[in-house]
Design an enzyme around this catalytic site. Structure first.
Site, short mmCIF file in Angstrom:
data_model
loop_
_atom_site.label_atom_id
_atom_site.label_comp_id
_atom_site.label_asym_id
_atom_site.label_seq_id
_atom_site.Cartn_x
_atom_site.Cartn_y
_atom_site.Cartn_z
N SER A 125 -1.09 4.16 3.90
CA SER A 125 -1.03 3.93 2.46
C SER A 125 -1.63 5.12 1.72
CB SER A 125 -1.87 2.68 2.16
OG SER A 125 -2.15 2.60 0.79
N TYR A 150 -9.75 -2.98 3.10
CA TYR A 150 -8.31 -2.79 3.40
C TYR A 150 -8.01 -1.30 3.57
CZ TYR A 150 -3.55 -1.60 2.12
OH TYR A 150 -2.32 -1.01 2.10
N LYS A 154 -6.86 1.28 6.98
CA LYS A 154 -5.75 2.25 7.07
C LYS A 154 -6.27 3.61 7.55
CE LYS A 154 -2.48 -0.50 6.01
NZ LYS A 154 -1.57 -0.95 7.08
C1 UD1 Z 1 -3.18 -0.93 -4.15
C2 UD1 Z 1 -3.28 0.26 -3.24
C3 UD1 Z 1 -2.16 0.29 -2.25
C4 UD1 Z 1 -2.05 -1.03 -1.54
C5 UD1 Z 1 -1.87 -2.13 -2.54
C6 UD1 Z 1 -1.83 -3.44 -1.79
C7 UD1 Z 1 -4.27 2.25 -4.27
C8 UD1 Z 1 -4.03 3.49 -5.07
N1 UD1 Z 1 -3.20 1.51 -4.01
O1 UD1 Z 1 -2.13 -0.71 -5.01
O2 UD1 Z 1 -2.38 1.29 -1.31
O3 UD1 Z 1 -0.97 -1.00 -0.64
O4 UD1 Z 1 -2.97 -2.13 -3.44
O5 UD1 Z 1 -1.98 -4.54 -2.60
O6 UD1 Z 1 -5.37 1.92 -3.89
N2 UD1 Z 1 -1.98 -4.04 -12.84
C9 UD1 Z 1 -2.13 -4.65 -14.06
N3 UD1 Z 1 -2.08 -6.00 -14.11
C10 UD1 Z 1 -1.89 -6.78 -13.02
C11 UD1 Z 1 -1.73 -6.15 -11.76
C12 UD1 Z 1 -1.79 -4.76 -11.71
O7 UD1 Z 1 -2.31 -3.98 -15.07
O8 UD1 Z 1 -1.87 -8.01 -13.13
C13 UD1 Z 1 -2.04 -2.56 -12.77
C14 UD1 Z 1 -3.17 -2.03 -11.91
O9 UD1 Z 1 -4.32 -1.87 -12.65
C15 UD1 Z 1 -2.56 -0.72 -11.41
C16 UD1 Z 1 -1.06 -0.99 -11.34
O10 UD1 Z 1 -0.84 -2.13 -12.16
O11 UD1 Z 1 -2.76 0.27 -12.36
C17 UD1 Z 1 -0.58 -1.27 -9.93
O12 UD1 Z 1 -1.41 -2.26 -9.36
P1 UD1 Z 1 -1.06 -2.97 -7.99
O13 UD1 Z 1 0.36 -3.42 -8.00
O14 UD1 Z 1 -2.11 -4.00 -7.72
O15 UD1 Z 1 -1.12 -1.81 -6.92
P2 UD1 Z 1 -2.29 -0.77 -6.58
O16 UD1 Z 1 -3.61 -1.28 -6.99
O17 UD1 Z 1 -1.87 0.55 -7.09
#
Ligand code: UD1
Length: 336
Positions: A125, A150, A154
């Site tokens: 990841s 997690y 990795k």
């Molecule tokens: C993270 C990990 C990734 C992992 C994944 C598994 C990092 C950079 N990435 O992804 O390696 O495989 O988790 O779950 O560490 N968001 C909102 N509202 C929500 C949900 C998310 O605003 O309800 C935003 C988050 O703040 C983020 C983006 O959407 O900026 C993506 O979030 P998400 O889909 O949870 O993925 P990551 O956190 O990037």
């Protein structure tokens, strides 16, 4: 026909990869413990690909089962997905993560060694890069200590493989995924989040479907164009195809381990994702801006030159496709 073992092959990325491996002419055996999937996924894969799968319901941590499978089949290679992936849960229950993600890999490597199976593709990841100083991140960007257990699993997984490969005859490809989203265009397979989703896209589609009331955007005071975090979202079918390319490449590898970023190379903010969803699906999404989420990285996106050049892999789907396919999938499961 070359036989591939896919661990966690009924899961989100696993199921899409099984379809692509079968389409490329590989024979697939799946081991899955159904922890984060259901047996019905098998029928759906078969209905898309028109090819059968041998399914073993069991755990990669179970040495007896692993020995039995490796004795029964003559594998050309293994794609190892079976792992837990919820960042928040890993903070609450680290041992569960180390046990499954780390011990599972060790058991698998032991079985591969005993049975002389050389080719392995490992799901890593972009989380291994932590808060990167320079963007986009290349495969040479230094690995940082992880923000969650997690992420640590990795990093440890990659290190175990690197150490193992120094003395054993294996060909391993570590694929560092960015943010996999979307679903198969047939809407027959996709992500099945357990409970309330923590990832953005399932939260968006569940909000649109009326299962969740409102999407909360985690912070808009980051140093980005619109203040929300940037990620490199990649269509799960494009990601699945990268595994097929990697498996084909394994034979040609000159080193025992190689690493590839798998992303699109483009970063999108959370608001851009929401906007793409609204535009492509012709809907208004109920959302509000909330506080930052602990442990979130401000921005990360991939340099994809290595995978483009060496594996001859390109993405086919854009952010609009990702949103549309995720929505088609959500609608198909909401109807049930
Ligand atoms: C993270 C990990 C990734 C992992 C994944 C598994 C990092 C950079 N990435 O992804 O390696 O495989 O988790 O779950 O560490 N968001 C909102 N509202 C929500 C949900 C998310 O605003 O309800 C935003 C988050 O703040 C983020 C983006 O959407 O900026 C993506 O979030 P998400 O889909 O949870 O993925 P990551 O956190 O990037």
């Amino acid at each position: 026909m070359k036989k591939i073992l896919v661990t966690g092959g009924l899961g989100y990325i696993g199921s899409h990869t099984v379809v692509e491996l079968q389409s490329a002419g590989y024979d697939v055996v799946v081991i899955d413990n159904l922890d984060n999937s259901t047996e019905e996924v098998k029928e759906r894969i078969v209905s898309i690909s028109g090819r059968s799968i041998d399914l073993v319901i069991g755990d990669v941590n179970d040495q007896t089962i692993m020995n039995r499978i490796f004795k029964e089949y003559d594998f050309y290679g293994v794609v190892h997905f079976a792992a837990y992936k919820a960042v928040g849960e890993s903070v609450d229950n680290p041992i569960k993560y180390y046990e499954n993600n780390v011990s599972g890999l060790i058991t698998l490597l032991g079985a591969m060694e005993r049975h002389g199976v050389q080719n392995l593709i490992f799901s890593s990841s972009c989380t291994v890069y932590g808060i990167a100083e320079d963007l986009p991140v290349t495969e040479d960007t230094p690995i940082k200590s992880a923000e969650s257990p997690y992420g640590t699993t990795k990093i440890i997984g990659e290190e175990i493989i690197q150490d193992y490969a120094k003395h054993k005859n294996i060909k391993t490809i570590l694929l560092r995924y960015f943010n996999p989203v979307g679903a198969h265009p047939s809407a027959q397979i996709g992500e099945l989040p357990n409970g309330v989703p923590s990832n953005l896209v399932p939260y968006i589609t569940q909000t649109a479907a009326g299962i969740r009331e409102q999407l909360v955007i985690h912070g808009n005071d980051y140093n980005t164009s619109d203040g929300t975090c940037i990620r490199d979202y990649i269509h799960v079918v494009d990601l699945a195809k990268a595994h097929v390319k990697a498996m084909t490449f394994a034979d040609k590898m000159t080193s025992s381990v190689d690493i590839f970023n798998v992303g699109t190379g483009d970063g999108s903010t959370v608001l851009e994702v929401v906007q793409a969803f609204e535009e492509r699906c012709n809907m208004r999404l109920n959302y509000r801006i909330g506080p930052r989420r602990d442990g979130d990285v401000e921005q990360i996106f991939a340099d994809t030159q290595k995978i483009n050049d060496v594996l001859q892999w390109q993405t086919e789907y854009d952010l609009h496709d990702m949103m549309y396919h995720a929505w088609m999938w959500q609608k198909s499961i909401s109807r049930k």
